[in-house]
Design a protein around this motif. Structure first.
Motif, mmCIF file in Angstrom:
data_model
loop_
_atom_site.group_PDB
_atom_site.id
_atom_site.type_symbol
_atom_site.label_atom_id
_atom_site.label_comp_id
_atom_site.label_asym_id
_atom_site.label_seq_id
_atom_site.Cartn_x
_atom_site.Cartn_y
_atom_site.Cartn_z
ATOM 1 N N GLN A 33 11.015 2.998 14.355
ATOM 2 C CA GLN A 33 10.062 1.864 13.752
ATOM 3 C C GLN A 33 8.653 2.090 14.132
ATOM 4 O OE1 GLN A 33 12.076 -1.913 14.212
ATOM 5 N NE2 GLN A 33 13.154 -1.800 12.312
ATOM 6 N N PHE A 34 7.767 1.821 13.639
ATOM 7 C CA PHE A 34 6.316 1.683 13.806
ATOM 8 C C PHE A 34 5.838 0.349 13.778
ATOM 9 C CE2 PHE A 34 1.844 2.397 13.371
ATOM 10 C CZ PHE A 34 1.466 3.245 14.566
ATOM 11 N N ASN A 35 5.011 0.112 14.686
ATOM 12 C CA ASN A 35 4.312 -1.302 14.599
ATOM 13 C C ASN A 35 3.107 -1.171 13.578
ATOM 14 O OD1 ASN A 35 3.475 -3.802 15.237
ATOM 15 N ND2 ASN A 35 2.649 -3.319 17.181
ATOM 16 N N PHE A 36 3.398 -1.254 12.285
ATOM 17 C CA PHE A 36 2.375 -1.296 11.199
ATOM 18 C C PHE A 36 1.773 -2.644 11.179
ATOM 19 C CE2 PHE A 36 5.440 1.856 9.615
ATOM 20 C CZ PHE A 36 4.678 2.845 9.408
ATOM 21 N N LEU A 71 0.237 6.179 6.975
ATOM 22 C CA LEU A 71 -0.519 4.867 7.194
ATOM 23 C C LEU A 71 -0.334 4.321 8.838
ATOM 24 C CD1 LEU A 71 -1.294 2.052 6.260
ATOM 25 C CD2 LEU A 71 1.401 1.453 5.741
ATOM 26 N N ALA A 72 0.513 5.052 9.472
ATOM 27 C CA ALA A 72 0.766 4.802 11.000
ATOM 28 C C ALA A 72 -0.553 5.443 11.577
ATOM 29 C CB ALA A 72 1.965 5.243 11.513
ATOM 30 N N VAL A 73 -0.804 6.306 11.087
ATOM 31 C CA VAL A 73 -2.092 6.984 11.728
ATOM 32 C C VAL A 73 -3.257 6.298 11.580
ATOM 33 C CG1 VAL A 73 -3.772 9.000 11.620
ATOM 34 C CG2 VAL A 73 -1.531 9.471 11.748
ATOM 35 N N PHE A 88 0.816 -1.203 -0.307
ATOM 36 C CA PHE A 88 0.000 -0.061 -0.009
ATOM 37 C C PHE A 88 0.963 1.374 -0.055
ATOM 38 C CE2 PHE A 88 -3.528 2.232 2.508
ATOM 39 C CZ PHE A 88 -4.301 2.636 1.301
ATOM 40 N N ILE A 89 0.485 2.330 0.799
ATOM 41 C CA ILE A 89 1.502 3.308 0.795
ATOM 42 C C ILE A 89 2.629 3.537 1.531
ATOM 43 C CG2 ILE A 89 -0.606 4.850 0.202
ATOM 44 C CD1 ILE A 89 -0.868 5.804 3.195
ATOM 45 N N PHE A 90 2.866 2.171 2.023
ATOM 46 C CA PHE A 90 4.300 2.108 2.683
ATOM 47 C C PHE A 90 5.391 2.306 1.881
ATOM 48 C CE2 PHE A 90 7.839 -0.313 4.513
ATOM 49 C CZ PHE A 90 7.960 0.191 5.756
#
Ligand code: ATP
Length: 514
Positions: A324-327, A383-385, A259-261
């Motif tokens: 890093q974010f927990n996607f 995407l994180a939001v 996706f937008i990652f």
């Protein structure tokens, strides 16, 4: 939020499309790989994220200014930066599934699996030793953990050596020796590794004019470096100081599946902070802390963020880490913080023949500053939001809803004003209220369907507050204010609405926590 939740990612993609956040690019022609368009609510959310970043970086710091450089740059820029020669990804294909991978990512994923085994050992030991468990000691003494660490160290050394020296056969040997299989076909039937440059090129001017190959910038940073002296002189900036920029970047990514990652056209928010050589590590630590704080005050859960130190430093960096974010796909890079030494400015000095230095009046000498970079993807933040805010809930009255609990300051629409009925002068009153609120907030008017359905529609786009106008409003000028997250309603005077909502949704409220 569960790790590796493909289902959640699928739901987010569908929701983002259905509710006007993100559409596949040129969808009527079946779309274009890894290119996306932001719809009416997506554009608002994106603007709000930009504004939060810009204000936090530029407005809140006396010594940081922002610029807006062009996407096209002189082609020598990319020679100097190293992108023409080295902005390559090593790619490899699996002959059975016909899927293409980044060879280094395959190895890194393998390392992540071993790291997972270490985490499991730690968890087990934690349970066994209870209160008295000393994680640091365990990590440095436990035999099995040490073996895993040694293995990781060895793989990393080989990966680093083959990447730095461009030894593609060695990279393939590493993949074979580690027994890495294609996640799709499960087979180890790999092609050779090939280099692939990620920059898009095009021509400036018509061919008859003697065309010149130029590139779409693969990062915004170089627009800052080439303007270092312009900004320093015209802004009378003293070291340490920073230059910030938000803008598009382009990379012909090999794998673009999430996706937008990972997009081919995306947006970055970057800041280059120029410091005195020797002081870079202090500033590196400073910016790590400041950037994490920025993420934290959004309130999307501190557990969803972690630092990840780079083991394989780029040749120009003397320290680097990711936030890093927990996607839904697991913990992945959201932002990079890099200590880039004087590599970029020195390279531009060499290629341009211009001096790119700062004269330090206290020391009475000139030097090329060192640089700390903070670089965050706008689309990844988006995407994180969405990932942190997408929720399916059952309300107290038993009804189901999908709600986006977007941080109020970032929400695309701040207030919806809803007349309870489509008659008795209620619509007119609601319009009057909007006419007052619209100068401060993005508002929406909705009179169609039962009030419950209207709340659901606002929940689905993340509107934090709904104002409802009823018959009592006509008598005493009060309305109800409904909170998206709690669904609790309170009655207040129309007179107090502006101030009340401002306190709840303004970016300033967030900035004060920085
Ligand atoms: P990755 O390892 O995921 O390819 P990177 O290390 O190449 O990323 P940087 O060059 O450090 O990324 O870019 C800074 C930031 O820009 C990243 O942290 C990410 O948020 C964003 N970014 C990079 N590439 C993309 C892309 N293809 N699509 C969306 N965002 C991107």
């Amino acid at each position: 939020m569960a790790n590796h939740d493909d289902n959640l990612l699928r739901k987010i993609v569908a929701h983002a499309k259905e509710y006007g956040f993100v559409f596949p690019s040129s969808e009527i022609y079946d779309g274009l790989g890894a290119v996306y368009d932001y719809g009416q609510y997506g554009a608002e959310l994106k603007n709000n994220i930009k504004s939060f970043w810009w204000k936090a970086m530029v407005q809140m710091h006396e010594n940081i200014v922002g610029i807006d450089a062009a996407i096209f740059m002189h082609p020598t820029t990319w020679k100097a930066s190293g992108h023409v020669d080295a902005f390559n990804d090593p790619l490899i294909d699996n002959k059975d599934s016909k899927k293409r991978y980044r060879a280094d990512v395959l190895v890194e994923d393998h390392i992540a699996k071993i790291e997972g085994k270490i985490s499991k050992e730690v968890e087990k030991a934690k349970k066994r030793f209870g209160e008295s468990f000393d994680e640091q000691q365990f990590l440095t003494t436990n035999g099995r953990v040490l073996q895993y660490q040694e293995k990781i160290g060895n793989i990393n050394d080989r990966l680093k050596a083959s990447m730095e020296n461009g030894q593609l056969e060695e990279l393939k040997t590493l993949i074979e020796e580690l027994g890495i299989a294609c996640p799709i076909s499960g087979s180890k039937n790999w092609t050779d590794v090939r280099q692939f440059n990620l920059m898009f090129s095009t021509e400036l001017g018509s061919l008859a004019d003697g065309a010149n190959t130029i590139y779409l910038r693969p990062e915004t940073a170089q627009g800052i470096f080439v303007n270092f002296l312009n900004v320093q002189k015209t802004g009378r900036m003293k070291i340490p100081f920073g230059i910030a920029q938000i803008g598009k970047a382009f990379r012909n990514e090999i794998i673009a599946r999430q996706f937008i990652f990972r997009m081919r056209e995306f947006e970055q928010m970057e800041m280059q902070f120029f410091v005195k050589p020797g002081e870079e590590m202090e500033w590196y630590e400073y910016w790590k802390e400041r950037r994490m704080k920025w993420h934290s005050i959004l309130g999307m859960g501190d557990d969803n963020y972690r630092f990840h130190d780079h083991l394989n430093l780029a040749h120009y960096a003397n320290a680097a880490c990711d936030i890093q974010f927990n996607f839904p796909m697991g913990f992945k890079e959201l932002e990079g913080i890099h200590s880039r030494t004087d590599f970029d400015l020195k390279a531009h000095e060499e290629y341009s023949g211009k001096k790119l230095q700062f004269f330090d009046p206290q020391e009475n000498k000139s030097y090329v500053p060192y640089v700390i970079e903070t670089s965050i993807g706008l689309d990844r933040t988006f995407l994180a939001v969405l990932s942190a805010s997408y929720m399916e809930e059952t309300l107290e009255d038993g009804s189901e809803r999908v709600v986006l609990k977007i941080p109020a300051a970032l929400a695309p629409v701040k207030v919806a004003v809803l007349p309870l009925l489509k008659k008795d002068g209620l619509p007119e009153k609601a319009r009057e209220i909007i006419d007052d609120l619209k100068f401060n907030f993005n508002c929406q008017y909705d009179e169609k369907d039962a009030i419950g359905r209207r709340y659901r529609r606002q929940d689905a786009i993340g509107t934090p507050y709904c104002v409802t106008v009823d018959h009592q409003t006509l008598e005493d000028d009060t309305v109800t204010l409904r909170d998206r997250d709690t669904a609790v309603q309170e009655r207040l005077s129309i007179r107090d609405l502006n101030e009340r909502i401002e306190a709840l949704v303004s970016i300033n409220t967030l900035l004060r926590k920085l």
